[in-house]
Motif scaffolding. Structure first.
Motif, PDB file in Angstrom:
ATOM      1  N   GLU A   1       0.819  -1.206   0.000  1.00 48.55           N
ATOM      2  CA  GLU A   1       0.000   0.000   0.000  1.00 48.55           C
ATOM      3  C   GLU A   1       0.856   1.260   0.000  1.00 48.55           C
ATOM      4  O   GLU A   1       1.973   1.267   0.495  1.00 48.55           O
ATOM      5  CB  GLU A   1      -0.907   0.042   1.243  1.00 48.55           C
ATOM      6  N   GLU A   2       0.291   2.325  -0.534  1.00 45.23           N
ATOM      7  CA  GLU A   2       0.887   3.647  -0.426  1.00 45.23           C
ATOM      8  C   GLU A   2      -0.052   4.491   0.413  1.00 45.23           C
ATOM      9  O   GLU A   2      -1.264   4.451   0.222  1.00 45.23           O
ATOM     10  CB  GLU A   2       1.067   4.275  -1.803  1.00 45.23           C
ATOM     11  N   VAL A   3       0.505   5.232   1.366  1.00 50.16           N
ATOM     12  CA  VAL A   3      -0.306   6.078   2.235  1.00 50.16           C
ATOM     13  C   VAL A   3       0.259   7.490   2.224  1.00 50.16           C
ATOM     14  O   VAL A   3       1.448   7.697   1.981  1.00 50.16           O
ATOM     15  CB  VAL A   3      -0.365   5.550   3.682  1.00 50.16           C
ATOM     16  N   SER A   4      -0.599   8.441   2.515  1.00 48.83           N
ATOM     17  CA  SER A   4      -0.146   9.828   2.587  1.00 48.83           C
ATOM     18  C   SER A   4       0.307  10.145   4.010  1.00 48.83           C
ATOM     19  O   SER A   4      -0.068   9.460   4.969  1.00 48.83           O
ATOM     20  CB  SER A   4      -1.281  10.772   2.182  1.00 48.83           C
ATOM     21  N   ILE A   5       1.073  11.195   4.128  1.00 49.31           N
ATOM     22  CA  ILE A   5       1.487  11.659   5.447  1.00 49.31           C
ATOM     23  C   ILE A   5       0.257  12.122   6.225  1.00 49.31           C
ATOM     24  O   ILE A   5       0.166  11.914   7.437  1.00 49.31           O
ATOM     25  CB  ILE A   5       2.531  12.787   5.333  1.00 49.31           C
ATOM     26  N   LEU A   6      -0.704  12.714   5.533  1.00 52.99           N
ATOM     27  CA  LEU A   6      -1.953  13.123   6.175  1.00 52.99           C
ATOM     28  C   LEU A   6      -2.650  11.917   6.800  1.00 52.99           C
ATOM     29  O   LEU A   6      -3.076  11.972   7.954  1.00 52.99           O
ATOM     30  CB  LEU A   6      -2.874  13.801   5.159  1.00 52.99           C
ATOM     31  N   TRP A   7      -2.750  10.827   6.061  1.00 51.93           N
ATOM     32  CA  TRP A   7      -3.382   9.604   6.576  1.00 51.93           C
ATOM     33  C   TRP A   7      -2.621   9.099   7.803  1.00 51.93           C
ATOM     34  O   TRP A   7      -3.217   8.743   8.819  1.00 51.93           O
ATOM     35  CB  TRP A   7      -3.416   8.529   5.494  1.00 51.93           C
TER      36      TRP A   7
ATOM     37  N   ALA B   1       6.995  10.900  15.489  1.00 54.76           N
ATOM     38  CA  ALA B   1       6.550  11.880  14.500  1.00 54.76           C
ATOM     39  C   ALA B   1       7.624  12.932  14.241  1.00 54.76           C
ATOM     40  O   ALA B   1       7.876  13.307  13.088  1.00 54.76           O
ATOM     41  CB  ALA B   1       5.252  12.540  14.969  1.00 54.76           C
ATOM     42  N   THR B   2       8.270  13.397  15.304  1.00 56.21           N
ATOM     43  CA  THR B   2       9.345  14.379  15.148  1.00 56.21           C
ATOM     44  C   THR B   2      10.509  13.780  14.376  1.00 56.21           C
ATOM     45  O   THR B   2      11.076  14.418  13.483  1.00 56.21           O
ATOM     46  CB  THR B   2       9.808  14.894  16.525  1.00 56.21           C
TER      47      THR B   2
ATOM     48  N   GLY C   1      -0.683  10.789   9.848  1.00 57.96           N
ATOM     49  CA  GLY C   1      -0.898  11.709  10.963  1.00 57.96           C
ATOM     50  C   GLY C   1      -2.236  11.478  11.645  1.00 57.96           C
ATOM     51  O   GLY C   1      -2.333  11.490  12.877  1.00 57.96           O
ATOM     52  N   GLU C   2      -3.269  11.242  10.844  1.00 51.89           N
ATOM     53  CA  GLU C   2      -4.594  10.971  11.411  1.00 51.89           C
ATOM     54  C   GLU C   2      -4.604   9.673  12.215  1.00 51.89           C
ATOM     55  O   GLU C   2      -5.204   9.604  13.288  1.00 51.89           O
ATOM     56  CB  GLU C   2      -5.640  10.920  10.299  1.00 51.89           C
ATOM     57  N   ARG C   3      -3.932   8.637  11.727  1.00 51.83           N
ATOM     58  CA  ARG C   3      -3.868   7.367  12.457  1.00 51.83           C
ATOM     59  C   ARG C   3      -3.090   7.529  13.755  1.00 51.83           C
ATOM     60  O   ARG C   3      -3.447   6.957  14.783  1.00 51.83           O
ATOM     61  CB  ARG C   3      -3.210   6.261  11.608  1.00 51.83           C
ATOM     62  N   LEU C   4      -1.993   8.304  13.727  1.00 47.81           N
ATOM     63  CA  LEU C   4      -1.212   8.529  14.943  1.00 47.81           C
ATOM     64  C   LEU C   4      -2.026   9.301  15.983  1.00 47.81           C
ATOM     65  O   LEU C   4      -1.997   8.967  17.171  1.00 47.81           O
ATOM     66  CB  LEU C   4       0.090   9.270  14.616  1.00 47.81           C
ATOM     67  N   ARG C   5      -2.774  10.313  15.528  1.00 52.67           N
ATOM     68  CA  ARG C   5      -3.633  11.058  16.464  1.00 52.67           C
ATOM     69  C   ARG C   5      -4.701  10.146  17.062  1.00 52.67           C
ATOM     70  O   ARG C   5      -4.983  10.201  18.259  1.00 52.67           O
ATOM     71  CB  ARG C   5      -4.308  12.221  15.747  1.00 52.67           C
TER      72      ARG C   5
END
Length: 59
Positions: free
Chosen positions: A18-24, A47-48, A26-30
């Motif tokens: 799979e390819e995922v976006s950084i936005l995706w 994340a840092t 970030g949402e999963r991490l939140r």
């Protein structure tokens, strides 16, 4: 092998194509931190580190 390697291996095995976006991501991490607040510091560090990691494309 570290214990966490098992989870990383499962991630690669299940979603390696799979390819995922950084936005995706970030949402999963939140979402993960919301469900598991004790992991806020390690997720913040990850994340840092990801944000500051130098890309191989820049070399």
């Amino acid at each position: 092998m570290y214990f966490t390697d098992r989870g990383i291996e499962e991630l690669v095995e299940r979603r390696g194509e799979e390819e995922v976006s950084i936005l995706w991501l970030g949402e999963r991490l939140r979402e993960f931190v919301d469900l598991n607040p004790d992991f806020e510091t390690p997720i913040e560090r990850l994340a840092t580190w990801l944000a500051r990691h130098e890309s191989d494309d820049d070399e």
